[in-house]
Write a protein that holds these residues in place. Structure first.
Motif, PDB file in Angstrom:
ATOM      1  N   GLU A  45       0.856  -1.184   0.000  1.00 33.87           N
ATOM      2  CA  GLU A  45       0.000   0.000   0.000  1.00 33.87           C
ATOM      3  C   GLU A  45       0.892   1.233   0.000  1.00 33.87           C
ATOM      4  O   GLU A  45       2.000   1.214   0.538  1.00 33.87           O
ATOM      5  CB  GLU A  45      -0.916   0.006   1.223  1.00 33.87           C
ATOM      6  N   GLY A  46       0.412   2.297  -0.595  1.00 33.87           N
ATOM      7  CA  GLY A  46       1.209   3.510  -0.634  1.00 33.87           C
ATOM      8  C   GLY A  46       2.014   3.630  -1.910  1.00 33.87           C
ATOM      9  O   GLY A  46       1.838   2.864  -2.868  1.00 33.87           O
ATOM     10  N   GLU A  47       2.927   4.570  -1.928  1.00 34.95           N
ATOM     11  CA  GLU A  47       3.676   4.867  -3.136  1.00 34.95           C
ATOM     12  C   GLU A  47       4.872   3.954  -3.336  1.00 34.95           C
ATOM     13  O   GLU A  47       5.446   3.920  -4.429  1.00 34.95           O
ATOM     14  CB  GLU A  47       4.160   6.326  -3.101  1.00 34.95           C
ATOM     15  N   ALA A  48       5.293   3.223  -2.331  1.00 33.34           N
ATOM     16  CA  ALA A  48       6.435   2.321  -2.437  1.00 33.34           C
ATOM     17  C   ALA A  48       6.095   0.994  -1.766  1.00 33.34           C
ATOM     18  O   ALA A  48       5.194   0.904  -0.925  1.00 33.34           O
ATOM     19  CB  ALA A  48       7.680   2.925  -1.794  1.00 33.34           C
ATOM     20  N   ILE A  49       6.804  -0.049  -2.161  1.00 33.00           N
ATOM     21  CA  ILE A  49       6.644  -1.362  -1.530  1.00 33.00           C
ATOM     22  C   ILE A  49       7.475  -1.367  -0.254  1.00 33.00           C
ATOM     23  O   ILE A  49       8.705  -1.275  -0.298  1.00 33.00           O
ATOM     24  CB  ILE A  49       7.109  -2.480  -2.477  1.00 33.00           C
ATOM     25  N   GLY A  50       6.800  -1.420   0.887  1.00 32.79           N
ATOM     26  CA  GLY A  50       7.483  -1.370   2.168  1.00 32.79           C
ATOM     27  C   GLY A  50       7.872  -2.730   2.683  1.00 32.79           C
ATOM     28  O   GLY A  50       7.438  -3.769   2.166  1.00 32.79           O
ATOM     29  N   ALA A  51       8.690  -2.752   3.723  1.00 31.99           N
ATOM     30  CA  ALA A  51       9.138  -4.012   4.306  1.00 31.99           C
ATOM     31  C   ALA A  51       7.977  -4.827   4.858  1.00 31.99           C
ATOM     32  O   ALA A  51       8.037  -6.057   4.900  1.00 31.99           O
ATOM     33  CB  ALA A  51      10.159  -3.732   5.414  1.00 31.99           C
ATOM     34  N   GLU A  52       6.900  -4.149   5.275  1.00 28.93           N
ATOM     35  CA  GLU A  52       5.763  -4.874   5.850  1.00 28.93           C
ATOM     36  C   GLU A  52       5.053  -5.735   4.814  1.00 28.93           C
ATOM     37  O   GLU A  52       4.299  -6.657   5.164  1.00 28.93           O
ATOM     38  CB  GLU A  52       4.772  -3.883   6.481  1.00 28.93           C
ATOM     39  N   ALA A  53       5.258  -5.462   3.514  1.00 26.97           N
ATOM     40  CA  ALA A  53       4.605  -6.246   2.464  1.00 26.97           C
ATOM     41  C   ALA A  53       5.436  -7.444   2.031  1.00 26.97           C
ATOM     42  O   ALA A  53       4.954  -8.272   1.260  1.00 26.97           O
ATOM     43  CB  ALA A  53       4.325  -5.363   1.253  1.00 26.97           C
ATOM     44  N   ILE A  54       6.663  -7.542   2.513  1.00 24.90           N
ATOM     45  CA  ILE A  54       7.559  -8.614   2.069  1.00 24.90           C
ATOM     46  C   ILE A  54       7.528  -9.739   3.086  1.00 24.90           C
ATOM     47  O   ILE A  54       8.016  -9.594   4.214  1.00 24.90           O
ATOM     48  CB  ILE A  54       8.996  -8.091   1.882  1.00 24.90           C
ATOM     49  N   GLU A  55       6.928 -10.860   2.705  1.00 23.56           N
ATOM     50  CA  GLU A  55       6.853 -12.034   3.571  1.00 23.56           C
ATOM     51  C   GLU A  55       8.012 -12.954   3.229  1.00 23.56           C
ATOM     52  O   GLU A  55       8.186 -13.359   2.075  1.00 23.56           O
ATOM     53  CB  GLU A  55       5.524 -12.761   3.374  1.00 23.56           C
ATOM     54  N   LEU A  56       8.802 -13.293   4.221  1.00 22.35           N
ATOM     55  CA  LEU A  56       9.989 -14.115   4.021  1.00 22.35           C
ATOM     56  C   LEU A  56       9.884 -15.390   4.827  1.00 22.35           C
ATOM     57  O   LEU A  56       9.386 -15.383   5.958  1.00 22.35           O
ATOM     58  CB  LEU A  56      11.248 -13.352   4.442  1.00 22.35           C
ATOM     59  N   GLY A  57      10.366 -16.481   4.284  1.00 24.65           N
ATOM     60  CA  GLY A  57      10.363 -17.753   4.998  1.00 24.65           C
ATOM     61  C   GLY A  57       9.030 -18.448   4.899  1.00 24.65           C
ATOM     62  O   GLY A  57       8.031 -17.902   4.433  1.00 24.65           O
ATOM     63  N   ASP A  58       8.987 -19.705   5.347  1.00 27.67           N
ATOM     64  CA  ASP A  58       7.784 -20.518   5.271  1.00 27.67           C
ATOM     65  C   ASP A  58       6.735 -20.103   6.291  1.00 27.67           C
ATOM     66  O   ASP A  58       5.567 -20.427   6.152  1.00 27.67           O
ATOM     67  CB  ASP A  58       8.119 -21.998   5.502  1.00 27.67           C
ATOM     68  N   GLY A  59       7.148 -19.389   7.330  1.00 24.04           N
ATOM     69  CA  GLY A  59       6.203 -19.034   8.372  1.00 24.04           C
ATOM     70  C   GLY A  59       5.348 -17.839   8.043  1.00 24.04           C
ATOM     71  O   GLY A  59       4.467 -17.481   8.798  1.00 24.04           O
ATOM     72  N   GLY A  60       5.587 -17.191   6.890  1.00 16.85           N
ATOM     73  CA  GLY A  60       4.781 -16.054   6.504  1.00 16.85           C
ATOM     74  C   GLY A  60       5.118 -14.791   7.245  1.00 16.85           C
ATOM     75  O   GLY A  60       4.373 -13.822   7.214  1.00 16.85           O
ATOM     76  N   GLU A  61       6.253 -14.754   7.979  1.00 16.52           N
ATOM     77  CA  GLU A  61       6.638 -13.542   8.682  1.00 16.52           C
ATOM     78  C   GLU A  61       7.030 -12.460   7.699  1.00 16.52           C
ATOM     79  O   GLU A  61       7.660 -12.716   6.685  1.00 16.52           O
ATOM     80  CB  GLU A  61       7.835 -13.823   9.601  1.00 16.52           C
ATOM     81  N   THR A  62       6.658 -11.251   8.001  1.00 17.75           N
ATOM     82  CA  THR A  62       7.092 -10.150   7.165  1.00 17.75           C
ATOM     83  C   THR A  62       8.465  -9.698   7.615  1.00 17.75           C
ATOM     84  O   THR A  62       8.899  -9.945   8.734  1.00 17.75           O
ATOM     85  CB  THR A  62       6.118  -8.958   7.267  1.00 17.75           C
ATOM     86  N   ALA A  63       9.160  -9.009   6.691  1.00 22.58           N
ATOM     87  CA  ALA A  63      10.494  -8.533   7.033  1.00 22.58           C
ATOM     88  C   ALA A  63      10.439  -7.551   8.193  1.00 22.58           C
ATOM     89  O   ALA A  63      11.325  -7.499   9.038  1.00 22.58           O
ATOM     90  CB  ALA A  63      11.131  -7.882   5.809  1.00 22.58           C
TER      91      ALA A  63
END
Length: 477
Positions: A352-370
């Motif tokens: 959401e917003g004008e840039a892709i933030g760290a909160e939108a990036i899910e890393l690992g199998d557990g679905g945790e966001t960066a």
């Protein structure tokens, strides 16, 4: 260039879809009906079939399955033809393309069957050195063995070699040796004559003949059955193949590229791969480094995927915030480029917003966001290290292990295998790696589950016979 077969008239909206696909680089063939399409597939093959739902899509898919022709079929029609679209999907169509066609949807379909259309995206010196060597050997006719971990982009490199070779005007044909069972793979590679097996109502060319004058990629070659390895060795040595049920050899002129995530030298030592075939394939060897060994490629690849999936989903193109960039660079990417692509695709949809933030990036199998899993803070000099977290009291909360108590081992194993396969979108090779078992063990388990009447996720591009209920619905319709 993906090979696209259009089933139906080119006069109307289906013709518009064909012109869009041609403008995107597809090679077109056309048949007026399902029977004609089957003839074209026998003679020439295809990477994707677009079939007007006014034709008998179910019959075509059933006939392709009976003759062991593995090619995805996409049904096309107006949204008002909902019943026909449902019948086509139940019969095994990969998806439904509404007409009039959307250029972005067609582009996404072509990308799904052709891999990376724009060539390798790179910036790291290690990648630059690899591509320079690939360009150097591309001009020769020697076989090339491409090695690397799963998800590093071995098919992308193979297409790059083909495009830089003297065979660039010829076809590029790829076959995944791990995705097909032995009986289907043999027919897929070498073709068959009429009557070679039940359902072989006509002769059909295999991948070797379809790649005549061009390049044939044997992906996941390490998974090939030893009996087929012997037949493949003869094809490479003699430049001729024997169709199933054939009475005389067929001359072929193809360049062989092979790809694997296994150490074939070790496979030879263990007796699982023929030494003579290994030496035939390993004339030139190109190793693709894992993404963690070429960190300068991470951001260029992420930006490339962000643009691609923004366009494919009709979303505005957005860059990454500084925090998102840091998170991408800090992650080890055990799944390599494939994992990065999936993570960026999710981020494009969630941002959401004008840039892709760290909160939108899910890393690992557990679905945790960066953003939810920051790196641990450094311990100040002279300070005591933080104490380890105390273990949870026994019985304080049901852990995943305690929740399994009382269940049979085979039930838990079955659920784990099917869940893992669904997580990998049907990719047998990736699922076997995650489970720590061989691809053959996985296939045996899946055959066992099918015998129990359980639904097994299909492999990418695999034709799926309709379930009895779906077949009844098709006949009723």
């Amino acid at each position: 260039m993906p090979r696209l077969l259009i089933v139906g008239s080119l006069e109307g909206e289906l013709g518009q879809a064909a012109r869009i696909a041609a403008a995107r680089g597809a090679t077109l063939a056309q048949a007026e009906g399902a029977a004609g399409a089957l003839e074209r597939l026998r003679a020439e093959g295809a990477d994707l079939v677009l079939c007007d739902i006014r034709h008998d899509v179910a019959w075509l898919i059933g006939a392709m399955a009976a003759e062991r022709i593995a090619c995805p079929v996409v049904a096309c029609g107006r949204n008002t033809d909902a019943a026909a679209a449902v019948r086509a999907i139940r019969a095994g169509a990969k998806e439904f393309l509404p007409l009039p066609p959307e250029p972005d949807l067609i582009a996404a379909m072509l990308q799904s069957v052709a891999g990376e259309p724009d060539g390798p995206v790179h910036q790291d010196p290690a990648s630059a050195a690899l591509l320079a060597r690939a360009a150097q050997v591309a001009r020769a006719e020697a076989s090339v063995l491409i090695t690397g971990e799963s998800g590093t982009g071995k098919e992308v490199l193979a297409r790059y070699i083909h495009a830089a070779s003297r065979r660039a005007r010829g076809p590029f044909v790829a076959v995944n040796c791990a995705a097909l069972p032995e009986s289907l793979l043999e027919s897929e590679l070498f073709g068959h004559e009429k009557g070679a097996f039940s359902g072989a109502v006509a002769a059909r060319k295999g991948k070797f003949e379809q790649a005549q004058g061009g390049t044939l990629l044997l992906d996941e070659i390490g998974e090939m059955d030893p009996r087929l390895q012997a037949k493949l060795l003869r094809a490479i040595q003699e430049r001729e193949i024997d169709r199933l049920g054939g009475t005389h050899p067929v001359k072929v002129d193809v360049r062989i590229l092979a790809a694997t995530n296994r150490d074939l030298g070790q496979e030879v030592a263990r007796g699982r791969f023929r030494e003579d075939l290994y030496f035939r394939l390993n004339v030139v060897r190109l190793r693709i480094p894992p993404l963690r060994e070429r960190p300068a490629d991470i951001l260029p690849l992420a930006e490339h995927f962000a643009r691609r999936y923004a366009d494919a989903n009709g979303l505005p193109r957005r860059g990454f915030s500084p925090a998102a960039r840091a998170a991408l660079l800090a992650h080890p990417w055990p799944g390599n480029v494939r994992e990065l692509e999936n993570a960026v695709h999710r981020a494009v949809l969630l941002a959401e917003g004008e840039a892709i933030g760290a909160e939108a990036i899910e890393l690992g199998d557990g679905g945790e966001t960066a953003a939810a899993a920051p790196p641990p803070a450094a311990t100040p000099a002279g300070a005591a290290a933080p104490a380890a977290a105390a273990p949870a009291p026994r019985g304080a909360a049901a852990t995943p292990v305690t929740a399994l108590v009382g269940r049979r081992v085979e039930e838990v194993e079955r659920e784990l295998i099917l869940e893992t396969l669904s997580h990998c979108l049907g990719n047998r090779t990736r699922a076997a790696e995650m489970l720590g078992i061989s691809i053959r063990t996985l296939r045996n388990k899946l055959n066992e589950y099918r015998g129990l009447g359980l639904a097994v996720p299909p492999a990418p591009g695999q034709l799926v016979p309709p379930a009895p209920a779906a077949a009844d619905a098709c006949r009723a319709g």
